[in-house]
Enzyme design. Structure first.
Site, PDB file in Angstrom:
ATOM      1  N   HIS A 138       0.842  -1.288  -0.227  1.00  0.00           N
ATOM      2  CA  HIS A 138      -0.070   0.060  -0.099  1.00  0.00           C
ATOM      3  C   HIS A 138       0.926   1.124   0.101  1.00  0.00           C
ATOM      4  O   HIS A 138       2.059   1.327   0.185  1.00  0.00           O
ATOM      5  CB  HIS A 138      -0.947  -0.191   1.068  1.00  0.00           C
ATOM      6  N   ASP A 168       0.258   6.556  -4.460  1.00  0.00           N
ATOM      7  CA  ASP A 168      -0.772   6.213  -5.407  1.00  0.00           C
ATOM      8  C   ASP A 168      -0.887   7.449  -6.362  1.00  0.00           C
ATOM      9  O   ASP A 168      -1.138   7.132  -7.623  1.00  0.00           O
ATOM     10  CB  ASP A 168      -2.086   5.993  -4.696  1.00  0.00           C
TER      11      ASP A 168
END
Length: 408
Positions: A138, A168
């Site tokens: 993540h 991200d």
């Protein structure tokens, strides 16, 4: 108004944040984006709170202006649909782990054989190669492995979770769009497409910028609060008497002089660029003491009249209402299916020719299935035949290859 990317047609197989943010930018700039969604494995972003009228606000924003086609990619009929779409859509965006699209028969080499002009963008945590290529991760993990987290935080408490997804968005989404558009330009010259391998960890590593350059060239390893821009100098946040915060970025002497004069600390103005840690500590402590003597509103009023690189730390609500952001029209109203609108963050890019108005919030799963199949030449009977075929094979409604459209 069509937008600068109106000539691009994108099949978007991505979910969650990195891919959808990338295709949001493309769609806002006029590209036609068709999401290919599994009817069996819902994009978890669809259920992420908070919800507005039963719809995830995040999903409604990140997937605006895109159509949704529900397909079970494990079914042969779905692969035939994708192959037909590739005659018209020449960009694929996906963020599965390496090898997944190949196992589905949708890898780059297989699709390139159908459309040699195909630009195929793969966004993953660690890339298509290397010992970590199949490893889960993540945003916080990518920042950690790329070295960025090691000097972002406080010396006495360590790294800080940043609250927004740097790897991200800045890593996967923005670099994905940059690479995709570069491949489009290359295709205009060569006539051929290519496969773009975007690793969020790779991209975040490159974001180390100044600290990374200093380490690789000079061996200067950065740590928390030992750099000019990471809390090791006066460049920092300061608490006010009533518990709010202001940011101080007065690096240049002209700004430092204005700030110190306004606070009655003229004698310290020359310390701003001093490399001596002791002098930086002296300046920082003096600023901390002075800021804590005043309320937030008082300091905001004081520095509003000065060009000193001192600005308040605003909540999201305050930021949305700030006159600068309002004048830049960074909040827009996006239509829902019922005729009402939802407030969303607008595309931040400003083109002199303008951009098309937002068309709709993120679509319901499979909302445009009938429409897309109709464009491919599928009649109503053929669509129903495909549904019946699934049912006769024992496939449940939720696992159907073709999912009927449903309203918001």
């Amino acid at each position: 108004m069509l937008g600068p990317l109106a000539s691009l047609k994108v099949l978007d197989f991505s979910t969650l944040l990195p891919g959808p943010f990338a295709s949001l930018l493309l769609a806002d700039m006029g590209a036609e984006v068709l999401r290919i969604e599994s009817p069996a494995r819902m994009d978890l972003l669809r259920v992420l709170p908070p919800h507005d009228q039963g719809v995830s606000a995040s999903h409604a924003y990140l997937n605006r202006n895109k159509r949704s086609l529900a397909l079970d990619l494990k079914q042969p009929e779905a692969l035939e649909v994708i192959k037909q779409l590739l005659q018209d859509y020449d960009i694929v965006l996906e963020q599965f782990r390496p090898g997944v699209m190949e196992r589905l028969g949708l890898g780059y080499e297989a699709l390139k054989a159908i459309n040699p002009k195909l630009i195929y963008v793969s966004i993953t945590g660690y890339g298509q190669t290397g010992p970590y290529k199949d490893r889960a991760g993540h945003d916080i993990n990518y920042l950690a492995l790329a070295g960025l987290a090691s000097y972002t935080g406080r010396a006495d408490s360590g790294p800080l979770p940043l609250g927004m997804q740097v790897a991200d968005v800045a890593g996967g989404s923005l670099h994905g769009v940059i690479g995709l558009l570069a491949a489009v330009i290359a295709r205009q010259q060569s006539g051929s497409g290519q496969h773009l391998d975007v690793s969020m960890t790779d991209c975040v590593f490159s974001l180390n910028a100044m600290a990374g350059a200093g380490y690789l060239a000079c061996g200067a390893e950065p740590h928390c609060e030992d750099q000019m821009l990471n809390g090791g100098s006066f460049y920092d946040y300061y608490r006010t008497r009533d518990g709010r915060w202001l940011s101080v970025g007065s690096l240049e002497p002209v700004f430092m002089k204005q700030m110190c004069t306004a606070l009655g600390l003229e004698e310290l103005a020359t310390l701003g660029l001093s490399p001596e840690p002791a002098l930086q500590k002296k300046l920082k402590e003096a600023l901390r003491t002075e800021f804590e003597k005043h309320d937030f509103g008082e300091l905001c009023a004081l520095f509003a009249e000065l060009d000193a690189c001192v600005e308040p730390v605003l909540s999201l609500g305050e930021a949305a209402r700030h006159p600068q952001l309002r004048s830049r029209q960074l909040v827009t109203e996006v239509p829902r299916n019922d005729g009402s609108t939802q407030a969303q963050m607008a595309c931040p890019l400003k083109f002199s020719d303008g951009l098309p108005e937002p068309r709709h919030i993120g679509a319901v799963l499979g909302e445009h299935t009938d429409q897309v199949l109709g464009e491919l030449g599928y009649g109503v009977e053929r669509i129903e035949e495909l549904r019946r075929s699934d049912e006769e094979a024992g496939t449940s409604t939720t696992n159907s290859t073709i999912r009927p459209a449903s309203p918001h």
